[in-house]
Design a protein around this motif. Structure first.
Motif, PDB file in Angstrom:
ATOM      1  N   ASP A  64      -5.646  -3.396  -6.666  1.00 32.74           N
ATOM      2  CA  ASP A  64      -5.416  -3.414  -5.994  1.00 32.74           C
ATOM      3  C   ASP A  64      -5.529  -5.328  -5.594  1.00 32.74           C
ATOM      4  O   ASP A  64      -6.604  -5.162  -6.274  1.00 32.74           O
ATOM      5  CB  ASP A  64      -5.603  -3.002  -4.575  1.00 32.74           C
ATOM      6  CG  ASP A  64      -5.417  -3.600  -2.773  1.00 32.74           C
ATOM      7  OD1 ASP A  64      -3.994  -4.274  -3.159  1.00 32.74           O
ATOM      8  OD2 ASP A  64      -5.032  -3.050  -2.562  1.00 32.74           O
ATOM      9  N   GLU A  65      -4.941  -5.620  -5.054  1.00 32.10           N
ATOM     10  CA  GLU A  65      -5.798  -7.483  -5.726  1.00 32.10           C
ATOM     11  C   GLU A  65      -5.702  -8.171  -7.024  1.00 32.10           C
ATOM     12  O   GLU A  65      -6.791  -8.704  -6.992  1.00 32.10           O
ATOM     13  CB  GLU A  65      -6.916  -8.237  -4.540  1.00 32.10           C
ATOM     14  CG  GLU A  65      -6.088  -7.407  -3.239  1.00 32.10           C
ATOM     15  CD  GLU A  65      -5.737  -7.750  -2.236  1.00 32.10           C
ATOM     16  OE1 GLU A  65      -6.106  -9.140  -2.156  1.00 32.10           O
ATOM     17  OE2 GLU A  65      -6.053  -6.859  -0.932  1.00 32.10           O
ATOM     18  N   LYS A 118      -9.037   1.039   2.416  1.00 29.93           N
ATOM     19  CA  LYS A 118      -8.104   1.828   1.437  1.00 29.93           C
ATOM     20  C   LYS A 118      -8.104   3.179   2.232  1.00 29.93           C
ATOM     21  O   LYS A 118      -7.088   4.538   2.464  1.00 29.93           O
ATOM     22  CB  LYS A 118      -7.794   1.588   0.156  1.00 29.93           C
ATOM     23  CG  LYS A 118      -7.268   0.747   0.049  1.00 29.93           C
ATOM     24  CD  LYS A 118      -5.961  -0.196   0.594  1.00 29.93           C
ATOM     25  CE  LYS A 118      -5.072  -1.229   0.664  1.00 29.93           C
ATOM     26  NZ  LYS A 118      -4.542  -1.466   1.838  1.00 29.93           N
ATOM     27  N   THR A 134       1.038  -1.485  -0.026  1.00 25.87           N
ATOM     28  CA  THR A 134       0.017   0.095   0.080  1.00 25.87           C
ATOM     29  C   THR A 134       0.882   0.893  -0.549  1.00 25.87           C
ATOM     30  O   THR A 134       0.603   2.288  -0.390  1.00 25.87           O
ATOM     31  CB  THR A 134      -0.844   0.312   0.900  1.00 25.87           C
ATOM     32  OG1 THR A 134      -1.663  -1.029   1.238  1.00 25.87           O
ATOM     33  CG2 THR A 134      -2.374   0.972   1.552  1.00 25.87           C
TER      34      THR A 134
HETATM   35 MG   LIG Z   1      -2.431  -4.587   0.307  1.00 25.75          MG
END
Ligand SMILES: [Mg+2]
Ligand SMILES: Nc1ncnc2c1ncn2[C@@H]1O[C@H](COP(=O)(O)OP(=O)(O)OP(=O)(O)O)[C@@H](O)[C@H]1O
Length: 742
Positions: A151-152, A84, A53
């Motif tokens: 993300d991911e 987030k 992050t």
């Molecule tokens: Mg993460």
């Protein structure tokens, strides 16, 4: 590399060091060395908790503060989006070059709008689906985005959510070819291939802030990948609970992954008995407050009571059947180290950040209706095992698989612990998935000709991995369907969406759902009722979760269908000709009956007991039906069925609140809800006018209505609150009776 040495503004460095970061983690350093802060595209594949992050945060700061750009941060889940949002909040103290403070926005719900208000934000956190829907509405500000963080991204491999992410990325690149892409992923085997697709550099690391020992247990012994072994005292005969209890005795927390919800509950029950015996009085007191929060949030249900009982003993279960408020309470209590053990289904592994000292994976098999049992992927195993080891609390984490004999122990060691995760494959090439994306691509102008459509899909990961031929065949098939259903028209070599197609795309429903509504409205039935409309909604492929009739329900459902045959808009399939179709029809009827019970004010517990659903499922079913009724309403308007509009609209509101028609005016008041609404109605307050006439003290005599709620009601309807009366009432202890979310 130190934070102090980074090429970012000084006040940003201050914020980061205030958050407790001084030195970069190795993957972060590698990312910076690869040029991510200079605008290079990057795929960063690195284990859980390795600090991905922060790389995104640094990049975002540079884009906004230094270059006046705009950032879109994509996450696969709403829960992750709000995590987030919290991570980025600290940067809102920063100023852009023009002196204005940085603005952070989040958007996750309501797919039917272009949300022009998002334009004012510098960083927008969104779910993949929401970003897809914004692209369908051609939100203007999207072309201003200069950095997209995905993300991911290993979820590209997920049959359900992967294709949306894939198409969304392809479209973002299409809208803004200069956009920088930062993709964050768990460790996967082919990060370089994904990077190739995104014209990015790839970095793969297996660095973790806390050492992870992975092993396989056999009875009381665990064998680890570094050759070490431990033998524990037997606290319980079941190795799963045994290994969990063992770590709690040492002051640690354990996370158990179970393969089914039922199993998750069973492990929690078993562990709670033993943990309870070890708790001090003060710990029990703290746990009681957590349990009370569970009990006071929402209507009482049997599953909520069970959860509260186990929580008071230091253990919880966690699965999608729980209400989201309950899940949140448990997650917080575990993070605050109040709960000793959580026993969860694997959905938790893909969700929020919940590390434990020991993770126990009780089964490496998973059941899928229609497929039977299958072994989980190494990637999934790594996601679960990676939860072990909390950066600030533990010096080492342990992840354990459970085996029944020496052979299986060997097999698990080789196939999971020592194995490399699989490659990520695109899951886009399926007709039911493509239908919706092809329509959206045409309707929002990403393709204006058939050739343009093929070219667009040529830029997806699927074409990158499999070549374009396979996809092209499917695209032709899907196009044929869209022409036939009049969602897309061809005009010479040009193709464009019809009004119907455009609306279906914007409403974010499967084209097949659009066809079901259109045909349903025209067909009508002999006796059109709420059931007819609810069944129509439950027949769409978008309704989620699906319900299947249990064998003990079959007889009643068959009788019900017989009695109400005239109400169904669609023909009831013959029980004898096509058993599968017939049973799936019964499943649709069951979903409709659940919604009907909800709209008839049957208590949550009543519905849960009668239909064997769980609160989380009921909630998702209601959410999904609400959306589909909105879509039905919009399409009904489009097709000009004026007589149906008010009926659908009424059903939409009733489904939103779970009430009979007579309560609609009352539940529209914020904070009232179905339980209080009914109490008010039964006490004679049937209209807003009745409420206007009532005194505060009269209102607060009604169960579940405290002085605050009474005041809230009065203020909403424009009534005057008598100050003396309010001062007297607010002292009242009755405030305790306020239900937190009803
Ligand atoms: Mg993460
Ligand atoms: N340089 C650093 N120094 C100290 N702590 C850090 C540093 N970088 C990140 N952290 C902390 O490490 C934790 C994990 O970071 P993060 O959530 O970014 O992990 P991740 O790689 O995204 O993992 P996941 O795959 O689980 O999402 C966070 O609590 C974060 O605050």
């Amino acid at each position: 590399m130190k934070i102090a040495d980074l090429p970012i503004p000084e006040d940003a460095k201050l914020i980061i060091s205030k958050a407790g970061f001084e030195e970069l983690y190795p993957p972060q350093r590698e990312a910076i060395e690869a040029g991510v802060l200079d605008g290079k595209n990057l795929v960063l594949a690195s284990p859980t908790a390795s600090g991905k992050t922060l790389v995104a945060e640094l990049c975002a700061i540079i884009h906004i503060v230094e270059r006046g750009g705009k950032v879109l941060y994509l996450t696969p889940l709403r829960a992750l989006a709000s995590e987030k949002y919290d991570d980025f909040k600290k940067y809102t103290a920063l100023r852009r070059k023009d002196g204005r403070r940085l603005r952070l926005g989040i958007t996750t719900g309501d797919y039917d709008g272009s949300d022009p208000w998002l334009n004012r934000y510098d960083i927008i956190i969104s779910t993949n689906e929401k970003a897809d829907s914004l692209l369908r509405h051609r939100a203007d500000w999207i072309s201003d985005v200069t950095l997209v963080v995905a993300d991911e991204i290993h979820l590209l491999n997920d049959g359900g959510r992967g294709p949306t992410l894939e198409v969304t990325l392809a479209k973002l690149i299409d809208v803004n070819p200069g956009i920088q892409i930062l993709a964050l992923s768990a460790t996967v085997r082919n990060a370089d291939e994904i990077a190739n697709w995104l014209k990015a550099t790839s970095i793969t690391t297996d660095w973790r802030p806390v050492k992870l020992l992975e092993g396989v247990c056999l009875r009381e012994q665990a064998l680890f990948n570094d050759g070490s072994a431990i033998t524990i005292v037997e606290e319980d005969q079941n190795p799963v609970t045994n290994f969990a209890l063992n770590i709690t005795v040492q002051g640690g927390q354990a996370l158990i992954f179970a393969d089914t919800r039922r199993q998750a509950v069973a492990f929690a029950r078993k562990a709670a008995k033993a943990v309870n015996k070890t708790l001090s009085k003060s710990k029990k007191c703290v746990l009681k407050t957590v349990a009370d929060r569970i009990l006071s949030s929402g209507e009482k249900t049997r599953i909520g009571n069970l959860l509260a009982d186990l929580v008071s003993k230091g253990v919880a279960f966690h699965h999608a059947g729980l209400k989201s408020q309950h899940r949140k309470i448990i997650e917080d209590a575990f993070r605050e180290r109040r709960l000793k053990i959580i026993s969860a289904t694997p959905t938790l592994a893909a969700g929020v950040n919940l590390p434990a000292r020991r993770v126990i994976i009780s089964s490496y098999r998973r059941y899928e209706p229609g497929y039977g049992w299958y072994p989980i992927s190494v990637l999934e195993y790594k996601q679960m095992s990676g939860r072990a080891g909390r950066p600030r609390y533990d010096s080492v984490g342990e992840a354990l698989l459970i085996s029944k004999n020496a052979d299986e122990q060997d097999y698990l060691m080789n196939s999971y612990v020592l194995a490399e995760p699989e490659r990520i494959w695109s899951r886009l090439a399926a007709e039911n998935v493509l239908r919706s994306h092809v329509l959206a691509t045409i309707a929002s102008g990403f393709a204006k000709t058939e050739q343009g459509l093929f070219e667009f899909f040529d830029r997806t990961l699927n074409a990158h991995q499999y070549g374009s031929r396979n996809l092209k065949e499917l695209l032709v098939k899907v196009l044929k369907f869209l022409y036939k259903e009049e969602m897309v028209n061809a005009n010479g070599s040009y193709i464009e969406a019809t009004e119907f197609g455009r609306r279906v795309s914007e409403l974010y429903i499967d084209p097949v759902s659009g066809v079901i509504f259109r045909d349903g409205f025209y067909a009508r039935s002999k006796a059109l009722s709420d059931l007819s409309l609810l069944h129509m909604v439950c027949r769409t492929p978008d309704l989620y979760p699906k319900n299947y009739p249990r064998s003990r329900e079959l007889k009643d459902l068959v009788t019900f269908v017989e009695v109400h045959r005239d109400e169904f808009v669609f023909e009831v399939p013959s029980e004898w000709d096509d058993r599968i179709k017939f049973e799936s029809f019964l499943g649709e009827v069951k979903s409709a009956l659940i919604l009907d019970a909800w709209n008839s004010e049957v208590s949550e517990d009543g519905i849960i007991e009668k239909f064997s659903v769980e609160p989380g499922d009921l909630f998702r079913l209601v959410e999904s039906a609400k959306w589909l009724l909105h879509a039905a309403h919009e399409l009904c308007r489009l097709f000009g069925h004026k007589d149906l509009i008010p009926r659908i609209s009424e059903l939409e509101v009733r489904t939103e609140f779970g009430v009979k028609k007579e309560l609609i005016p009352l539940v529209r008041l914020a904070g009232v809800g179905r339980v209080r609404g009914r109490m008010l109605f039964n006490a004679g307050f049937k209209t807003i006018n009745d409420l206007k006439k009532a005194s505060l003290s009269r209102l607060q005599e009604i169960p579940y209505i405290g002085p605050k709620m009474a005041k809230n009601i009065k203020e909403q309807i424009g009534g005057v609150v008598n100050k003396e009366e309010w001062d007297r009432l607010k002292e009242d202890v009755f405030d305790q009776r306020v239900l937190s979310d009803y």
